[in-house]
Scaffold this motif. Structure first.
Motif, PDB file in Angstrom:
ATOM      1  N   ILE A  49       0.839  -1.205   0.000  1.00 48.34           N
ATOM      2  CA  ILE A  49       0.000   0.000   0.000  1.00 48.34           C
ATOM      3  C   ILE A  49       0.869   1.249   0.000  1.00 48.34           C
ATOM      4  O   ILE A  49       0.606   2.213  -0.725  1.00 48.34           O
ATOM      5  CB  ILE A  49      -0.955  -0.008   1.209  1.00 48.34           C
ATOM      6  N   GLU A  50       1.911   1.245   0.818  1.00 50.57           N
ATOM      7  CA  GLU A  50       2.805   2.400   0.876  1.00 50.57           C
ATOM      8  C   GLU A  50       3.467   2.655  -0.477  1.00 50.57           C
ATOM      9  O   GLU A  50       3.627   3.805  -0.902  1.00 50.57           O
ATOM     10  CB  GLU A  50       3.871   2.187   1.949  1.00 50.57           C
ATOM     11  N   GLN A  51       3.825   1.580  -1.160  1.00 51.52           N
ATOM     12  CA  GLN A  51       4.471   1.726  -2.460  1.00 51.52           C
ATOM     13  C   GLN A  51       3.509   2.235  -3.527  1.00 51.52           C
ATOM     14  O   GLN A  51       3.945   2.807  -4.535  1.00 51.52           O
ATOM     15  CB  GLN A  51       5.045   0.375  -2.911  1.00 51.52           C
ATOM     16  N   MET A  52       2.213   2.044  -3.323  1.00 52.87           N
ATOM     17  CA  MET A  52       1.216   2.457  -4.321  1.00 52.87           C
ATOM     18  C   MET A  52       0.727   3.885  -4.131  1.00 52.87           C
ATOM     19  O   MET A  52      -0.152   4.337  -4.866  1.00 52.87           O
ATOM     20  CB  MET A  52       0.019   1.492  -4.308  1.00 52.87           C
ATOM     21  N   GLU A  53       1.267   4.601  -3.169  1.00 56.30           N
ATOM     22  CA  GLU A  53       0.843   5.984  -2.981  1.00 56.30           C
ATOM     23  C   GLU A  53       1.182   6.808  -4.226  1.00 56.30           C
ATOM     24  O   GLU A  53       2.300   6.728  -4.732  1.00 56.30           O
ATOM     25  CB  GLU A  53       1.530   6.579  -1.749  1.00 56.30           C
ATOM     26  N   PHE A  90      -5.783   7.021 -14.398  1.00 60.44           N
ATOM     27  CA  PHE A  90      -6.376   7.462 -13.147  1.00 60.44           C
ATOM     28  C   PHE A  90      -5.682   8.736 -12.678  1.00 60.44           C
ATOM     29  O   PHE A  90      -4.455   8.847 -12.741  1.00 60.44           O
ATOM     30  CB  PHE A  90      -6.234   6.374 -12.082  1.00 60.44           C
ATOM     31  N   SER A  91      -6.460   9.699 -12.197  1.00 59.00           N
ATOM     32  CA  SER A  91      -5.886  10.924 -11.640  1.00 59.00           C
ATOM     33  C   SER A  91      -5.269  10.621 -10.279  1.00 59.00           C
ATOM     34  O   SER A  91      -5.546   9.573  -9.667  1.00 59.00           O
ATOM     35  CB  SER A  91      -6.968  11.985 -11.489  1.00 59.00           C
ATOM     36  N   ASP A  92      -4.447  11.543  -9.775  1.00 61.40           N
ATOM     37  CA  ASP A  92      -3.860  11.365  -8.444  1.00 61.40           C
ATOM     38  C   ASP A  92      -4.954  11.254  -7.385  1.00 61.40           C
ATOM     39  O   ASP A  92      -4.828  10.479  -6.427  1.00 61.40           O
ATOM     40  CB  ASP A  92      -2.934  12.535  -8.114  1.00 61.40           C
ATOM     41  N   GLU A  93      -6.025  12.021  -7.553  1.00 57.69           N
ATOM     42  CA  GLU A  93      -7.134  11.969  -6.598  1.00 57.69           C
ATOM     43  C   GLU A  93      -7.798  10.598  -6.602  1.00 57.69           C
ATOM     44  O   GLU A  93      -8.125  10.038  -5.542  1.00 57.69           O
ATOM     45  CB  GLU A  93      -8.172  13.046  -6.918  1.00 57.69           C
ATOM     46  N   GLN A  94      -7.989  10.049  -7.795  1.00 56.66           N
ATOM     47  CA  GLN A  94      -8.607   8.722  -7.907  1.00 56.66           C
ATOM     48  C   GLN A  94      -7.689   7.641  -7.346  1.00 56.66           C
ATOM     49  O   GLN A  94      -8.153   6.710  -6.665  1.00 56.66           O
ATOM     50  CB  GLN A  94      -8.960   8.434  -9.364  1.00 56.66           C
ATOM     51  N   LEU A  95      -6.389   7.760  -7.614  1.00 57.26           N
ATOM     52  CA  LEU A  95      -5.437   6.789  -7.082  1.00 57.26           C
ATOM     53  C   LEU A  95      -5.384   6.866  -5.560  1.00 57.26           C
ATOM     54  O   LEU A  95      -5.289   5.838  -4.880  1.00 57.26           O
ATOM     55  CB  LEU A  95      -4.048   7.044  -7.671  1.00 57.26           C
ATOM     56  N   THR A  96      -5.455   8.075  -5.022  1.00 54.33           N
ATOM     57  CA  THR A  96      -5.464   8.242  -3.567  1.00 54.33           C
ATOM     58  C   THR A  96      -6.704   7.600  -2.966  1.00 54.33           C
ATOM     59  O   THR A  96      -6.633   6.930  -1.928  1.00 54.33           O
ATOM     60  CB  THR A  96      -5.425   9.743  -3.202  1.00 54.33           C
ATOM     61  N   ALA A  97      -7.843   7.782  -3.629  1.00 59.84           N
ATOM     62  CA  ALA A  97      -9.097   7.218  -3.132  1.00 59.84           C
ATOM     63  C   ALA A  97      -9.075   5.692  -3.173  1.00 59.84           C
ATOM     64  O   ALA A  97      -9.502   5.028  -2.216  1.00 59.84           O
ATOM     65  CB  ALA A  97     -10.271   7.753  -3.948  1.00 59.84           C
ATOM     66  N   THR A  98      -8.574   5.112  -4.268  1.00 61.49           N
ATOM     67  CA  THR A  98      -8.541   3.651  -4.362  1.00 61.49           C
ATOM     68  C   THR A  98      -7.537   3.054  -3.377  1.00 61.49           C
ATOM     69  O   THR A  98      -7.774   1.990  -2.803  1.00 61.49           O
ATOM     70  CB  THR A  98      -8.201   3.196  -5.794  1.00 61.49           C
ATOM     71  N   ASN A  99      -6.414   3.773  -3.143  1.00 62.72           N
ATOM     72  CA  ASN A  99      -5.448   3.258  -2.170  1.00 62.72           C
ATOM     73  C   ASN A  99      -5.983   3.405  -0.744  1.00 62.72           C
ATOM     74  O   ASN A  99      -5.640   2.612   0.142  1.00 62.72           O
ATOM     75  CB  ASN A  99      -4.103   3.969  -2.316  1.00 62.72           C
ATOM     76  N   ALA A 100      -6.832   4.406  -0.518  1.00 55.01           N
ATOM     77  CA  ALA A 100      -7.484   4.533   0.789  1.00 55.01           C
ATOM     78  C   ALA A 100      -8.399   3.327   1.024  1.00 55.01           C
ATOM     79  O   ALA A 100      -8.509   2.829   2.159  1.00 55.01           O
ATOM     80  CB  ALA A 100      -8.290   5.823   0.857  1.00 55.01           C
ATOM     81  N   GLN A 101      -9.032   2.853  -0.043  1.00 54.57           N
ATOM     82  CA  GLN A 101      -9.848   1.639   0.078  1.00 54.57           C
ATOM     83  C   GLN A 101      -8.973   0.430   0.387  1.00 54.57           C
ATOM     84  O   GLN A 101      -9.387  -0.470   1.134  1.00 54.57           O
ATOM     85  CB  GLN A 101     -10.653   1.419  -1.197  1.00 54.57           C
TER      86      GLN A 101
END
Length: 212
Positions: free
Chosen positions: A110-114, A164-175
């Motif tokens: 997860i940390e690597q996917m930020e 995917f935008s940074d916002e979308q990537l942040t949201a999916t990684n939050a999931q």
């Protein structure tokens, strides 16, 4: 002492399949036996036998030579519906059986996917695939793992033309983080619900971007 031919064939099949699932070999891409022999450092026989096995599994096809199997975009909803069901069931089982060590490995992924790390898309795909494969492994169900693998293949074979935008990537990684918390707590219902929502979120981003 030489390894048995069937063992080498199995290893070749696993390597080629992993490359397909990681999108290193893309739908429609030609597979040249001589190139695979050189890439994998094996003989012609295990490569041919592995390709035949992968053909039987639906990963590749013969069309005037070998090529990675493609998927019709019209199947996109069916593919996502299948992923919703499979990943939800996988997460529920994983929540029951997962070990602390596996949870720690998921946390590192997860940390690597930020998104702040600006990973290339291919590297991000690999990490995401590894993350979900580890959950499937934790579920410890051979049949479900097979279905999960097939669903992943169909998904990546779509060749989705959306970034995917940074916002979308942040949201999916939050999931991903929420799912990990449920897995650590061995909360089966919550893990299932989050996994279902995770796939549905991705579908909401991807489906409108696909060609009609």
């Amino acid at each position: 002492m030489k390894a048995p031919c069937n063992l080498i064939t199995g290893e070749v099949r696993t390597k080629i399949r992993s490359m397909i699932l990681a999108s290193e070999l893309k739908p429609g891409q030609r597979l040249i036996e001589d190139e695979l022999i050189q890439l994998l450092g094996v003989g012609r026989t295990p490569v041919r036998e592995a390709l035949l096995i992968l053909q039987g599994e639906g990963f590749i096809a013969r069309n005037r030579g070998w090529e990675v199997q493609g998927v019709d975009h019209l199947q996109v909803r069916a593919i996502f519906e299948s992923r919703v069901a499979i990943e939800a069931a996988t997460a529920r089982l994983a929540a029951r059986k997962i070990t602390p060590h596996a949870c720690d490995t998921l946390a590192a992924l997860i940390e690597q996917m930020e998104p702040g790390d600006h990973l290339p898309r291919l590297a991000l795909n690999r990490l995401n695939t590894e993350f979900h494969n580890l959950i499937a492994k934790a579920a410890d169900n051979v049949v479900l793992a097979h279905f999960n693998e097939r669903a992943q293949f169909y998904y990546w074979a779509l060749r989705i033309p959306v970034m995917f935008s940074d916002e979308q990537l942040t949201a999916t990684n939050a999931q991903h983080r929420e799912l990990l918390a449920a897995l650590r707590a061995h909360d089966e219902e919550r893990a299932e619900r989050i996994a279902r929502g995770h796939v549905e979120t991705t579908m909401g981003i991807v489906e409108p971007a696909l060609p009609r």
